[in-house]
Design a protein around this motif. Sequence first.
Motif, short mmCIF file in Angstrom:
data_model
loop_
_atom_site.label_atom_id
_atom_site.label_comp_id
_atom_site.label_asym_id
_atom_site.label_seq_id
_atom_site.Cartn_x
_atom_site.Cartn_y
_atom_site.Cartn_z
N ARG A 14 40.71 -69.63 50.62
CA ARG A 14 41.09 -69.17 49.28
C ARG A 14 42.59 -68.91 49.22
O ARG A 14 43.25 -69.28 48.26
CB ARG A 14 40.29 -67.91 48.93
CG ARG A 14 40.67 -67.25 47.62
CD ARG A 14 40.70 -68.18 46.43
NE ARG A 14 39.40 -68.73 46.11
CZ ARG A 14 39.22 -69.74 45.26
NH1 ARG A 14 40.24 -70.31 44.66
NH2 ARG A 14 38.02 -70.20 45.02
N ASN A 18 45.18 -70.94 46.85
CA ASN A 18 46.06 -70.25 45.89
C ASN A 18 47.52 -70.66 46.09
O ASN A 18 48.24 -70.88 45.12
CB ASN A 18 45.91 -68.74 45.98
CG ASN A 18 44.62 -68.26 45.37
OD1 ASN A 18 44.03 -68.92 44.52
ND2 ASN A 18 44.15 -67.11 45.81
N ASP A 21 47.71 -74.39 44.80
CA ASP A 21 47.37 -74.70 43.40
C ASP A 21 47.75 -73.64 42.38
O ASP A 21 47.82 -73.95 41.19
CB ASP A 21 45.86 -74.93 43.26
CG ASP A 21 45.41 -76.25 43.83
OD1 ASP A 21 46.27 -77.11 44.08
OD2 ASP A 21 44.19 -76.43 44.04
N ARG A 99 43.27 -79.31 40.23
CA ARG A 99 43.27 -78.23 41.23
C ARG A 99 42.24 -78.46 42.34
O ARG A 99 41.31 -77.69 42.53
CB ARG A 99 43.03 -76.89 40.57
CG ARG A 99 44.08 -76.51 39.58
CD ARG A 99 43.74 -75.21 38.92
NE ARG A 99 44.72 -74.89 37.93
CZ ARG A 99 45.08 -73.66 37.64
NH1 ARG A 99 44.54 -72.66 38.27
NH2 ARG A 99 45.97 -73.44 36.72
N GLN A 102 41.60 -75.46 44.73
CA GLN A 102 40.81 -74.37 44.15
C GLN A 102 39.34 -74.77 44.09
O GLN A 102 38.46 -73.96 44.40
CB GLN A 102 41.32 -74.04 42.74
CG GLN A 102 42.71 -73.47 42.69
CD GLN A 102 42.75 -72.02 43.11
OE1 GLN A 102 41.79 -71.28 42.95
NE2 GLN A 102 43.86 -71.61 43.67
#
Length: 123
Positions: A14, A18, A21, A99, A102
């Motif tokens: 994650r 982040n 993206d 993305r 993500q």
Amino acid sequence: MTDDEIARRVRRSRQWANLLDAAWGIPYTRWRFGLDSLIGILPIAGDLAGAALGLGIVWQARQAAAPRSLQVKLLGNIGLDLVLGAVPIVGDIADVAFRKNQRNAALLEKWAAQRQAATPRRA
């Protein structure tokens, strides 16, 4: 692989997603972009570098012993973004809108949550 190790790998994924993206936002809009969008501006090399960076999430999934079908899906998202990136201008817009990182982090999170829900708790 323990639940704690899987959770750590999901958390790393994650954070990586982040950074790639959604690290920065465009003021007064809900649009966010990251390193992947910035390096994607470079023709060909930027798209290849973005794909290579996206493999970090696939690596975390592999280390977390995610099923091969999930890993293939993650690779498919990277491949689709790479193909879209080959089209000038459209590829730059796709980096911000699609993305892939993500999406891949969310797929890994979903798998981890399902795995944890299916694992019986010890008393």
